[in-house]
Write a protein that holds these residues in place. Structure first.
Motif, short mmCIF file in Angstrom:
data_model
loop_
_atom_site.label_atom_id
_atom_site.label_comp_id
_atom_site.label_asym_id
_atom_site.label_seq_id
_atom_site.Cartn_x
_atom_site.Cartn_y
_atom_site.Cartn_z
N ALA A 110 0.83 -1.21 0.00
CA ALA A 110 0.00 0.00 0.00
C ALA A 110 0.86 1.26 0.00
O ALA A 110 1.94 1.29 0.62
CB ALA A 110 -0.92 0.00 1.22
N ALA A 111 0.38 2.28 -0.71
CA ALA A 111 1.02 3.61 -0.72
C ALA A 111 2.53 3.51 -0.95
O ALA A 111 3.32 4.15 -0.27
CB ALA A 111 0.72 4.35 0.58
N ARG A 148 -9.25 0.76 -7.79
CA ARG A 148 -8.96 0.57 -6.36
C ARG A 148 -7.48 0.26 -6.16
O ARG A 148 -6.87 0.74 -5.20
CB ARG A 148 -9.82 -0.57 -5.80
CG ARG A 148 -11.28 -0.18 -5.54
CD ARG A 148 -11.99 -1.21 -4.68
NE ARG A 148 -12.08 -2.51 -5.32
CZ ARG A 148 -13.12 -2.91 -6.07
NH1 ARG A 148 -14.14 -2.08 -6.29
NH2 ARG A 148 -13.15 -4.11 -6.61
N THR A 149 -6.90 -0.53 -7.05
CA THR A 149 -5.48 -0.84 -6.95
C THR A 149 -4.64 0.43 -7.11
O THR A 149 -3.67 0.64 -6.37
CB THR A 149 -5.08 -1.88 -8.00
OG1 THR A 149 -5.81 -3.09 -7.76
CG2 THR A 149 -3.59 -2.17 -7.95
N ARG A 155 -5.57 3.52 -6.44
CA ARG A 155 -5.76 4.36 -5.24
C ARG A 155 -5.01 3.82 -4.04
O ARG A 155 -4.44 4.58 -3.25
CB ARG A 155 -7.26 4.46 -4.92
CG ARG A 155 -7.62 5.51 -3.88
CD ARG A 155 -9.10 5.47 -3.55
NE ARG A 155 -9.47 4.19 -2.97
CZ ARG A 155 -10.55 3.49 -3.33
NH1 ARG A 155 -11.34 3.94 -4.28
NH2 ARG A 155 -10.82 2.35 -2.74
N GLU A 156 -4.97 2.50 -3.90
CA GLU A 156 -4.36 1.89 -2.72
C GLU A 156 -2.84 1.80 -2.79
O GLU A 156 -2.18 1.81 -1.75
CB GLU A 156 -4.95 0.48 -2.52
CG GLU A 156 -6.42 0.50 -2.13
CD GLU A 156 -7.06 -0.88 -2.22
OE1 GLU A 156 -6.35 -1.85 -2.60
OE2 GLU A 156 -8.28 -0.98 -1.95
N THR A 157 -2.28 1.74 -3.99
CA THR A 157 -0.84 1.48 -4.10
C THR A 157 -0.01 2.72 -4.40
O THR A 157 1.20 2.71 -4.15
CB THR A 157 -0.56 0.42 -5.18
OG1 THR A 157 -1.06 0.89 -6.45
CG2 THR A 157 -1.19 -0.91 -4.84
#
Length: 223
Positions: free
Chosen positions: A112-113, A135-136, A138-140
């Protein structure tokens, strides 16, 4: 024209070989040109993530253009990744800055991030649920990270789709002509992609038409 989804993965060895041997230099060069327009800088020590990397042509072009960056490259097709490994194996200097990941989205193997840059070319139209991609992203991606997603754009009619196949794949093997046709039917329209981004909380990213058959999503993800 109504969307007609296609299989999410290119798992057949013949299909993967045809794709790996095809000449996508025009589209892939456009992808790197679009990245340059985002003014990413030298990307010293930056870590990029390529989603749906296929045989790794975008990865190789990216690593050559940004010699101080690293790239994690994910694909759900082992047949595609076999070609990526073989190609990178001939370029050990680039391979040292790349990690190939065999997995599908959503993937728990992606931290994440973590990434300064999220890349993807020609993955979106394969997904039955496009939100798994957004979503991937935004999350990574890290705060302030860059995003560049390019994909085919669904034509307005079947006749237009056939015209594009005739223009860009007339001399290609039958498997590639069929794949291109199916992908055009499976692709999204710009307004549909904008709605997907709004649903994902990524409306700050810009959707633009970048060729007669491609759209792109690009921008920085603010904090």
């Amino acid at each position: 024209m109504k969307r007609r989804p296609e299989p999410e993965l290119m798992e057949g060895t013949d299909q993967a070989l045809a794709y790996a041997e095809a000449d996508f230099s025009e589209a892939n060069s456009l992808f790197l040109e679009l990245l340059g327009r985002l003014e990413p800088g030298p990307l010293h020590g930056a870590r990029a993530l390529d989603l749906g990397c296929g045989p790794a042509d975008i990865v190789i072009r990216f690593l050559r253009a940004y010699p101080h960056a690293h790239c994690d490259a994910l694909d759900g097709s082992e047949a595609m990744l076999a070609h990526a490994r073989a190609t990178l194996g001939l370029r050990p200097g680039l391979a040292a800055r790349c990690a190939l990941i065999h997995d599908r989205l959503p993937s728990p193997r992606l931290p994440a991030a973590h990434y300064d840059l999220i890349l993807s070319n020609s993955l979106l139209h394969h997904l039955h649920d496009p939100q798994v991609l957004w979503r991937t992203v935004r999350e990574t991606v890290r705060t302030g990270g860059l995003v560049l997603i390019m994909d085919l754009m669904r034509p307005a009619s079947a006749a237009w789709a056939e015209a594009l196949v005739a223009t860009y794949a007339d001399d290609a093997p039958a498997v590639l002509r069929n794949d291109f046709r199916n992908s055009l039917f499976a692709a999204f329209e710009p307004d549909e992609v904008a709605a997907q981004l709004a649903e994902a909380g990524l409306s700050q990213l810009e959707v633009s038409v970048v060729s007669d058959r491609h759209l792109a999503v690009s921008g920085r993800v603010p904090g």
